[in-house]
Design a protein around this motif. Structure first.
Motif, PDB file in Angstrom:
ATOM      1  N   ARG A  98      39.183  45.487  35.989  1.00  0.00           N
ATOM      2  CA  ARG A  98      39.453  44.437  36.975  1.00  0.00           C
ATOM      3  C   ARG A  98      39.984  45.045  38.267  1.00  0.00           C
ATOM      4  O   ARG A  98      39.558  44.673  39.364  1.00  0.00           O
ATOM      5  CB  ARG A  98      40.464  43.445  36.395  1.00  0.00           C
ATOM      6  CG  ARG A  98      40.816  42.318  37.334  1.00  0.00           C
ATOM      7  CD  ARG A  98      41.796  41.349  36.644  1.00  0.00           C
ATOM      8  NE  ARG A  98      42.296  40.398  37.589  1.00  0.00           N
ATOM      9  CZ  ARG A  98      43.455  40.522  38.236  1.00  0.00           C
ATOM     10  NH1 ARG A  98      44.228  41.559  38.017  1.00  0.00           N
ATOM     11  NH2 ARG A  98      43.832  39.600  39.090  1.00  0.00           N
ATOM     12  N   ASP A  99      40.918  45.986  38.143  1.00  0.00           N
ATOM     13  CA  ASP A  99      41.475  46.638  39.331  1.00  0.00           C
ATOM     14  C   ASP A  99      40.393  47.384  40.106  1.00  0.00           C
ATOM     15  O   ASP A  99      40.356  47.335  41.339  1.00  0.00           O
ATOM     16  CB  ASP A  99      42.602  47.596  38.940  1.00  0.00           C
ATOM     17  CG  ASP A  99      43.834  46.874  38.407  1.00  0.00           C
ATOM     18  OD1 ASP A  99      43.939  45.652  38.611  1.00  0.00           O
ATOM     19  OD2 ASP A  99      44.681  47.543  37.783  1.00  0.00           O
ATOM     20  N   ALA A 100      39.510  48.073  39.383  1.00  0.00           N
ATOM     21  CA  ALA A 100      38.421  48.799  40.043  1.00  0.00           C
ATOM     22  C   ALA A 100      37.489  47.821  40.766  1.00  0.00           C
ATOM     23  O   ALA A 100      37.059  48.082  41.897  1.00  0.00           O
ATOM     24  CB  ALA A 100      37.640  49.625  39.012  1.00  0.00           C
ATOM     25  N   LEU A 101      37.196  46.705  40.119  1.00  0.00           N
ATOM     26  CA  LEU A 101      36.327  45.711  40.748  1.00  0.00           C
ATOM     27  C   LEU A 101      36.983  45.078  41.970  1.00  0.00           C
ATOM     28  O   LEU A 101      36.318  44.819  42.977  1.00  0.00           O
ATOM     29  CB  LEU A 101      35.943  44.629  39.733  1.00  0.00           C
ATOM     30  CG  LEU A 101      34.941  45.068  38.669  1.00  0.00           C
ATOM     31  CD1 LEU A 101      34.852  44.022  37.570  1.00  0.00           C
ATOM     32  CD2 LEU A 101      33.584  45.334  39.282  1.00  0.00           C
ATOM     33  N   LEU A 102      38.277  44.839  41.899  1.00  0.00           N
ATOM     34  CA  LEU A 102      38.974  44.302  43.069  1.00  0.00           C
ATOM     35  C   LEU A 102      38.936  45.301  44.225  1.00  0.00           C
ATOM     36  O   LEU A 102      38.744  44.916  45.379  1.00  0.00           O
ATOM     37  CB  LEU A 102      40.426  43.957  42.717  1.00  0.00           C
ATOM     38  CG  LEU A 102      40.622  42.668  41.927  1.00  0.00           C
ATOM     39  CD1 LEU A 102      42.075  42.537  41.471  1.00  0.00           C
ATOM     40  CD2 LEU A 102      40.213  41.463  42.740  1.00  0.00           C
ATOM     41  N   GLY A 103      39.105  46.586  43.900  1.00  0.00           N
ATOM     42  CA  GLY A 103      39.009  47.617  44.937  1.00  0.00           C
ATOM     43  C   GLY A 103      37.624  47.653  45.558  1.00  0.00           C
ATOM     44  O   GLY A 103      37.480  47.763  46.782  1.00  0.00           O
ATOM     45  N   ALA A 104      36.605  47.555  44.713  1.00  0.00           N
ATOM     46  CA  ALA A 104      35.230  47.541  45.212  1.00  0.00           C
ATOM     47  C   ALA A 104      34.983  46.309  46.073  1.00  0.00           C
ATOM     48  O   ALA A 104      34.305  46.384  47.104  1.00  0.00           O
ATOM     49  CB  ALA A 104      34.247  47.581  44.035  1.00  0.00           C
ATOM     50  N   GLN A 105      35.548  45.179  45.668  1.00  0.00           N
ATOM     51  CA  GLN A 105      35.377  43.953  46.442  1.00  0.00           C
ATOM     52  C   GLN A 105      36.012  44.103  47.825  1.00  0.00           C
ATOM     53  O   GLN A 105      35.411  43.732  48.835  1.00  0.00           O
ATOM     54  CB  GLN A 105      36.000  42.763  45.717  1.00  0.00           C
ATOM     55  CG  GLN A 105      35.875  41.470  46.503  1.00  0.00           C
ATOM     56  CD  GLN A 105      36.585  40.304  45.836  1.00  0.00           C
ATOM     57  OE1 GLN A 105      37.170  40.447  44.769  1.00  0.00           O
ATOM     58  NE2 GLN A 105      36.531  39.157  46.473  1.00  0.00           N
ATOM     59  N   VAL A 106      37.212  44.647  47.885  1.00  0.00           N
ATOM     60  CA  VAL A 106      37.887  44.840  49.167  1.00  0.00           C
ATOM     61  C   VAL A 106      37.063  45.760  50.060  1.00  0.00           C
ATOM     62  O   VAL A 106      36.859  45.488  51.247  1.00  0.00           O
ATOM     63  CB  VAL A 106      39.310  45.413  48.948  1.00  0.00           C
ATOM     64  CG1 VAL A 106      39.919  45.918  50.240  1.00  0.00           C
ATOM     65  CG2 VAL A 106      40.201  44.358  48.311  1.00  0.00           C
TER      66      VAL A 106
END
Length: 142
Positions: free
Chosen positions: A103-111
């Motif tokens: 989830r954290d990696a996906l949030l980083g990718a989203q940002v």
């Protein structure tokens, strides 16, 4: 305009948001499962202890057989259940940690993708403005 076979930045951000939502839902389910497992183990342990006490009272008639406690068989079962509960807890914990990292990696990718999209929009606006100026210059000058 997106190239053939490639998603536009807006579509990619939408897909990332969907993935993040799915991971968040799965993480919530893992946490709920872990809480249910904890309460289930507590209930099963309490029931097993109650059953062991009842068995001890009924079978021993108040007299303990030499070298054997009335709880010995039930204690083994309790320990087995406890080991199983620990394995389940550890498995769910690992899964929750993995999902949190994902989830954290996906949030980083989203940002990152949102920043890219913002930059591309700014470039598109600049290019559009330059084209308008050229068009105006051509009309007035030519």
């Amino acid at each position: 305009m997106a190239a053939a076979g490639r998603a536009s930045p807006k579509q990619a951000i939408g897909a990332a948001r969907t993935q993040i939502a799915n991971v968040s839902d799965e993480l919530r389910e893992v946490k709920q499962s872990l809480m249910l497992a904890r309460s289930s183990v507590a209930f099963e342990t309490a029931a097993a202890v109650t059953q062991a006490i009842r068995y001890a009272r009924e079978s021993s008639g108040g007299v303990q057989p030499p070298g054997l406690t009335p709880f010995e068989g039930d204690r083994d079962e309790l320990e087995r259940q406890l080991r199983h509960a620990h394995v389940e807890r550890d498995t769910q914990r690992s899964r929750a940690e993995r999902l949190q990292e994902e989830r954290d990696a996906l949030l980083g990718a989203q940002v990152f993708m949102e920043a890219q999209l913002k930059s591309l929009r700014r470039q598109l606006d600049d290019a559009s403005l330059q084209l308008r100026h050229r068009d105006l210059d051509l009309r007035l000058g030519g």
